[in-house]
Design a protein around this motif. Structure first.
Motif, PDB file in Angstrom:
ATOM      1  N   LEU A  28      42.319  35.056  25.458  1.00 19.66           N
ATOM      2  CA  LEU A  28      41.100  35.894  25.645  1.00 19.66           C
ATOM      3  C   LEU A  28      41.026  37.383  25.583  1.00 19.66           C
ATOM      4  O   LEU A  28      42.322  37.610  24.482  1.00 19.66           O
ATOM      5  CB  LEU A  28      42.328  36.558  27.543  1.00 19.66           C
ATOM      6  N   PRO A  29      40.381  37.424  25.086  1.00 21.44           N
ATOM      7  CA  PRO A  29      39.679  39.237  24.299  1.00 21.44           C
ATOM      8  C   PRO A  29      39.990  40.443  24.891  1.00 21.44           C
ATOM      9  O   PRO A  29      40.756  40.664  26.560  1.00 21.44           O
ATOM     10  CB  PRO A  29      38.277  39.587  24.513  1.00 21.44           C
ATOM     11  N   ARG A  30      41.292  41.491  23.298  1.00 23.15           N
ATOM     12  CA  ARG A  30      41.878  41.731  24.092  1.00 23.15           C
ATOM     13  C   ARG A  30      41.546  43.245  25.258  1.00 23.15           C
ATOM     14  O   ARG A  30      41.952  43.169  25.906  1.00 23.15           O
ATOM     15  CB  ARG A  30      41.869  43.462  23.004  1.00 23.15           C
ATOM     16  N   PRO A  31      40.164  43.346  24.990  1.00 23.14           N
ATOM     17  CA  PRO A  31      39.284  44.039  26.603  1.00 23.14           C
ATOM     18  C   PRO A  31      39.579  43.530  27.754  1.00 23.14           C
ATOM     19  O   PRO A  31      39.577  44.320  28.663  1.00 23.14           O
ATOM     20  CB  PRO A  31      37.912  44.720  25.642  1.00 23.14           C
ATOM     21  N   VAL A  32      38.952  42.188  28.281  1.00 25.08           N
ATOM     22  CA  VAL A  32      39.356  41.406  29.598  1.00 25.08           C
ATOM     23  C   VAL A  32      40.762  41.495  29.522  1.00 25.08           C
ATOM     24  O   VAL A  32      41.173  41.605  30.834  1.00 25.08           O
ATOM     25  CB  VAL A  32      38.991  40.130  29.255  1.00 25.08           C
ATOM     26  N   LEU A  33      41.103  41.111  28.406  1.00 21.71           N
ATOM     27  CA  LEU A  33      43.376  40.922  28.953  1.00 21.71           C
ATOM     28  C   LEU A  33      43.729  42.573  29.876  1.00 21.71           C
ATOM     29  O   LEU A  33      43.947  42.848  30.427  1.00 21.71           O
ATOM     30  CB  LEU A  33      44.246  40.879  28.100  1.00 21.71           C
ATOM     31  N   GLN A  34      43.025  43.532  29.082  1.00 20.54           N
ATOM     32  CA  GLN A  34      43.727  45.189  29.219  1.00 20.54           C
ATOM     33  C   GLN A  34      42.734  45.190  30.583  1.00 20.54           C
ATOM     34  O   GLN A  34      43.514  46.136  31.857  1.00 20.54           O
ATOM     35  CB  GLN A  34      43.489  45.909  28.996  1.00 20.54           C
ATOM     36  N   ALA A  35      41.513  44.280  30.828  1.00 19.97           N
ATOM     37  CA  ALA A  35      41.039  44.828  32.669  1.00 19.97           C
ATOM     38  C   ALA A  35      41.441  44.176  33.178  1.00 19.97           C
ATOM     39  O   ALA A  35      41.407  45.056  34.767  1.00 19.97           O
ATOM     40  CB  ALA A  35      39.307  44.875  32.711  1.00 19.97           C
ATOM     41  N   GLU A  36      42.048  43.263  33.294  1.00 18.50           N
ATOM     42  CA  GLU A  36      42.681  42.479  34.593  1.00 18.50           C
ATOM     43  C   GLU A  36      44.416  42.966  34.463  1.00 18.50           C
ATOM     44  O   GLU A  36      44.195  43.122  35.855  1.00 18.50           O
ATOM     45  CB  GLU A  36      42.831  40.555  33.655  1.00 18.50           C
ATOM     46  N   ILE A  37      44.781  43.433  33.405  1.00 15.81           N
ATOM     47  CA  ILE A  37      46.216  44.175  33.774  1.00 15.81           C
ATOM     48  C   ILE A  37      45.928  44.947  34.624  1.00 15.81           C
ATOM     49  O   ILE A  37      46.431  45.664  35.732  1.00 15.81           O
ATOM     50  CB  ILE A  37      46.743  44.176  32.880  1.00 15.81           C
ATOM     51  N   ALA A  71      37.333  47.977  36.080  1.00 15.90           N
ATOM     52  CA  ALA A  71      37.575  46.971  35.035  1.00 15.90           C
ATOM     53  C   ALA A  71      36.684  45.369  35.513  1.00 15.90           C
ATOM     54  O   ALA A  71      36.852  44.968  35.313  1.00 15.90           O
ATOM     55  CB  ALA A  71      39.078  47.002  35.953  1.00 15.90           C
ATOM     56  N   ASN A  72      36.829  45.529  37.406  1.00 16.44           N
ATOM     57  CA  ASN A  72      36.152  44.194  37.030  1.00 16.44           C
ATOM     58  C   ASN A  72      34.584  44.113  36.730  1.00 16.44           C
ATOM     59  O   ASN A  72      34.117  43.099  36.574  1.00 16.44           O
ATOM     60  CB  ASN A  72      35.761  43.709  39.058  1.00 16.44           C
ATOM     61  N   LYS A  73      34.334  45.157  36.254  1.00 21.93           N
ATOM     62  CA  LYS A  73      33.065  44.869  35.451  1.00 21.93           C
ATOM     63  C   LYS A  73      32.693  44.300  34.070  1.00 21.93           C
ATOM     64  O   LYS A  73      32.715  43.115  33.883  1.00 21.93           O
ATOM     65  CB  LYS A  73      32.009  46.182  35.318  1.00 21.93           C
ATOM     66  N   PRO A  80      32.696  35.788  35.850  1.00 19.64           N
ATOM     67  CA  PRO A  80      32.961  36.023  37.360  1.00 19.64           C
ATOM     68  C   PRO A  80      33.897  35.853  37.995  1.00 19.64           C
ATOM     69  O   PRO A  80      34.627  35.843  39.012  1.00 19.64           O
ATOM     70  CB  PRO A  80      31.202  35.758  37.826  1.00 19.64           C
ATOM     71  N   ARG A  81      34.438  34.622  37.441  1.00 21.28           N
ATOM     72  CA  ARG A  81      35.937  34.334  38.313  1.00 21.28           C
ATOM     73  C   ARG A  81      37.135  34.856  37.898  1.00 21.28           C
ATOM     74  O   ARG A  81      37.768  34.650  39.018  1.00 21.28           O
ATOM     75  CB  ARG A  81      35.816  32.319  37.966  1.00 21.28           C
TER      76      ARG A  81
END
Length: 88
Positions: A28-37, A71-73, A80-81
């Motif tokens: 995963l790209p770093r921003p997406v991984l951080q958003a999930e955390i 974060a969800n955005k 979307p999942r």
């Protein structure tokens, strides 16, 4: 990253080995991984603040909802999942 697979609400969660979770995180790209955390952290914070006993709790609750939405955005733009639910 969540260590339990939650692909379908009616399925029993299956633990994911650490090595597999690491490989998923690396893909995963770093921003997406951080958003999930961040999203999972905000869900924990939202659940901790329930019930809303004071005005400060309500303000903190609303702030946590805003951070979860942000974060969800990011997660929703990537896939979307990936959107984190469970704050209601």
């Amino acid at each position: 990253m969540s260590r339990v697979s939650q692909t379908h609400p009616q399925l029993v969660p299956v633990p994911i080995p650490d090595a597999v979770a690491t490989l998923i995180g690396l893909s995963l790209p770093r921003p997406v991984l951080q958003a999930e955390i961040d999203a999972f952290g905000e869900v924990r914070e939202i659940r901790r603040l329930r019930p809303l006993n004071s005005a400060e709790d309500r303000q903190d609750f609303e702030a946590a909802l805003g951070r979860l939405a942000r974060a969800n955005k990011t997660l929703g733009a990537y896939g979307p999942r990936l959107i984190v639910r469970g704050a209601a």
